[in-house]
Design an enzyme around this catalytic site. Structure first.
Site, PDB file in Angstrom:
ATOM      1  N   ASP A  14      -1.537  64.957 -16.371  1.00 49.90           N
ATOM      2  CA  ASP A  14      -0.627  64.182 -17.201  1.00 49.90           C
ATOM      3  C   ASP A  14      -1.005  62.705 -17.038  1.00 49.90           C
ATOM      4  O   ASP A  14      -1.872  62.357 -16.229  1.00 49.90           O
ATOM      5  CB  ASP A  14       0.811  64.441 -16.734  1.00 49.90           C
ATOM      6  CG  ASP A  14       1.825  63.566 -17.426  1.00 49.90           C
ATOM      7  OD1 ASP A  14       1.833  63.547 -18.673  1.00 49.90           O
ATOM      8  OD2 ASP A  14       2.607  62.897 -16.733  1.00 49.90           O
ATOM      9  N   ALA A  16       1.454  59.114 -17.605  1.00 54.51           N
ATOM     10  CA  ALA A  16       2.455  58.267 -16.951  1.00 54.51           C
ATOM     11  C   ALA A  16       3.192  59.014 -15.848  1.00 54.51           C
ATOM     12  O   ALA A  16       3.670  60.125 -16.047  1.00 54.51           O
ATOM     13  CB  ALA A  16       3.452  57.736 -17.972  1.00 54.51           C
ATOM     14  N   ALA A  47      18.003  58.546 -19.870  1.00 56.95           N
ATOM     15  CA  ALA A  47      16.696  58.336 -20.499  1.00 56.95           C
ATOM     16  C   ALA A  47      15.617  59.168 -19.832  1.00 56.95           C
ATOM     17  O   ALA A  47      14.705  59.659 -20.497  1.00 56.95           O
ATOM     18  CB  ALA A  47      16.328  56.853 -20.440  1.00 56.95           C
ATOM     19  N   MET A  51      12.160  63.616 -19.832  1.00 58.85           N
ATOM     20  CA  MET A  51      10.820  63.031 -19.713  1.00 58.85           C
ATOM     21  C   MET A  51       9.747  64.109 -19.616  1.00 58.85           C
ATOM     22  O   MET A  51       9.921  65.123 -18.944  1.00 58.85           O
ATOM     23  CB  MET A  51      10.740  62.114 -18.491  1.00 58.85           C
ATOM     24  CG  MET A  51       9.621  61.077 -18.572  1.00 58.85           C
ATOM     25  SD  MET A  51       9.913  59.840 -19.856  1.00 58.85           S
ATOM     26  CE  MET A  51      11.157  58.802 -19.074  1.00 58.85           C
ATOM     27  N   LYS A  55       7.674  62.588 -27.554  1.00 57.29           N
ATOM     28  CA  LYS A  55       8.698  61.557 -27.647  1.00 57.29           C
ATOM     29  C   LYS A  55       9.720  61.823 -28.757  1.00 57.29           C
ATOM     30  O   LYS A  55      10.891  61.470 -28.603  1.00 57.29           O
ATOM     31  CB  LYS A  55       8.034  60.188 -27.830  1.00 57.29           C
ATOM     32  CG  LYS A  55       7.172  59.780 -26.632  1.00 57.29           C
ATOM     33  CD  LYS A  55       7.970  59.810 -25.334  1.00 57.29           C
ATOM     34  CE  LYS A  55       7.120  59.461 -24.119  1.00 57.29           C
ATOM     35  NZ  LYS A  55       6.944  60.566 -23.201  1.00 57.29           N
ATOM     36  N   HIS A  58      11.996  64.233 -27.257  1.00 54.79           N
ATOM     37  CA  HIS A  58      12.759  63.507 -26.234  1.00 54.79           C
ATOM     38  C   HIS A  58      13.948  62.805 -26.888  1.00 54.79           C
ATOM     39  O   HIS A  58      15.084  62.879 -26.394  1.00 54.79           O
ATOM     40  CB  HIS A  58      11.835  62.488 -25.553  1.00 54.79           C
ATOM     41  CG  HIS A  58      12.403  61.854 -24.334  1.00 54.79           C
ATOM     42  ND1 HIS A  58      11.685  61.675 -23.176  1.00 54.79           N
ATOM     43  CD2 HIS A  58      13.627  61.331 -24.073  1.00 54.79           C
ATOM     44  CE1 HIS A  58      12.431  61.070 -22.273  1.00 54.79           C
ATOM     45  NE2 HIS A  58      13.616  60.846 -22.799  1.00 54.79           N
ATOM     46  N   ARG A 162       4.976  70.243 -25.162  1.00 53.48           N
ATOM     47  CA  ARG A 162       5.537  70.862 -23.971  1.00 53.48           C
ATOM     48  C   ARG A 162       6.964  71.337 -24.219  1.00 53.48           C
ATOM     49  O   ARG A 162       7.680  70.706 -24.979  1.00 53.48           O
ATOM     50  CB  ARG A 162       5.541  69.835 -22.825  1.00 53.48           C
ATOM     51  CG  ARG A 162       4.162  69.331 -22.457  1.00 53.48           C
ATOM     52  CD  ARG A 162       4.286  68.104 -21.588  1.00 53.48           C
ATOM     53  NE  ARG A 162       2.973  67.644 -21.166  1.00 53.48           N
ATOM     54  CZ  ARG A 162       2.764  66.434 -20.642  1.00 53.48           C
ATOM     55  NH1 ARG A 162       3.770  65.595 -20.489  1.00 53.48           N
ATOM     56  NH2 ARG A 162       1.547  66.079 -20.268  1.00 53.48           N
ATOM     57  N   ASP A 188       4.194  65.307 -13.410  1.00 53.40           N
ATOM     58  CA  ASP A 188       5.364  64.812 -12.672  1.00 53.40           C
ATOM     59  C   ASP A 188       6.678  65.229 -13.327  1.00 53.40           C
ATOM     60  O   ASP A 188       7.744  64.792 -12.887  1.00 53.40           O
ATOM     61  CB  ASP A 188       5.319  63.280 -12.579  1.00 53.40           C
ATOM     62  CG  ASP A 188       5.565  62.603 -13.920  1.00 53.40           C
ATOM     63  OD1 ASP A 188       6.510  61.799 -14.031  1.00 53.40           O
ATOM     64  OD2 ASP A 188       4.815  62.877 -14.879  1.00 53.40           O
TER      65      ASP A 188
END
Length: 271
Positions: A14, A16, A47, A51, A55, A58, A162, A188
């Protein structure tokens, strides 16, 4: 030609919170500012919840949070729609792209790890919840710093992101690697780990550098050892709950895990 059955062929990272942007701070801040623009108050904890997703997904997940949904109703007189989510996404992309350069430092040990993997003949794959326009700004920065993965699959490139395995399947094809159990996914976020599990790979979660702790490197280093250990245990427990085969602090701790995985492959184990 058949691939060796006991050797790893690729590690898929991944971005970030895993290899760059210790604490995964860039997208979190952009989401909070995005909702502020629309007069909706979004907490940092809210927020961070979804994650790792694409996006747009999200944003839809954030709009579905009861408190956020109610704020939107009070502000605009109607529940948020898919069209509202898409409009938010259009506003979000340039906002995130604008700040991503400010959070492009590598997690310590990343470049050394990548160099070691390349020396061993292991290919470097990458998938991300960032879309292509954001990565078009981030990728050249990474390449200049010494990180040039063998492929890049972005959210929005395929029919589903994902936790579906489609980005991983594309990575297998891009890199020419198989079977899935010779590949390791490092991430992460929970949905990133699910991405690897659904694709049939080994999965390694990073806890300290990622979304679960959510602190910059400087903030993390400023904590005393007791507080660090408390946060480490909390983040590790959350990542273990995702089904990850291994949980480590950061990618700097990955090499012993890869050795263990190859030993397990030699004994006939599969993820």
């Amino acid at each position: 030609m058949n691939q060796p059955q006991h050797q790893l062929t690729a590690v898929v990272f991944d971005w970030a919170g895993t290899v760059i942007d210790f604490g995964s701070c860039a997208p979190m801040g952009a989401f909070v500012k995005l909702f502020e623009k629309f007069n909706v108050q979004l907490s940092i904890e809210q927020a961070r919840g979804p994650m790792g997703m694409a996006k747009l997904d999200h944003i839809k997940a954030l709009l579905a949070i009861p408190e956020i949904n109610q704020q939107w109703l009070q502000q605009y007189g109607a529940r948020p729609t898919n069209a509202d989510a898409e409009h938010l996404y259009e506003v979000f992309t340039p906002m995130n792209a604008e700040v991503v350069e400010d959070f492009s430092d590598f997690v310590p040990g990343t470049i050394e790890l990548i160099n070691t993997l390349r020396y061993r003949g292991i290919k470097i794959g990458s998938t991300t919840g960032y879309n292509r326009p954001i990565m078009e700004k981030l990728l050249p920065i990474a390449v200049k710093a010494g990180y040039s993965p063998d492929n890049l699959v972005c959210a929005g490139d395929l029919a589903a992101g994902r936790p579906s395995p489609l980005m991983m399947y594309q990575t297998f094809a891009d890199l020419g690697v198989w079977p899935p159990y010779t590949v390791v996914k490092v991430d992460d976020t929970g949905v990133g780990i699910e991405e690897g599990l659904n694709a049939g790979t080994w999965t390694v979660a990073v806890s300290i550098s990622g979304n679960e702790v959510g602190l910059s490197l400087e903030e993390w280093q400023a904590l005393d050892l007791i507080e660090q250990d408390k946060l480490r245990q909390q983040a590790t427990a959350k990542m273990q709950a995702t089904g990850a085969h291994y949980v480590i602090d950061t990618v700097a701790d990955l090499l012993p895990v890869l050795t263990d995985i190859e030993n397990r492959l030699r004994s006939g184990e599969r993820p």
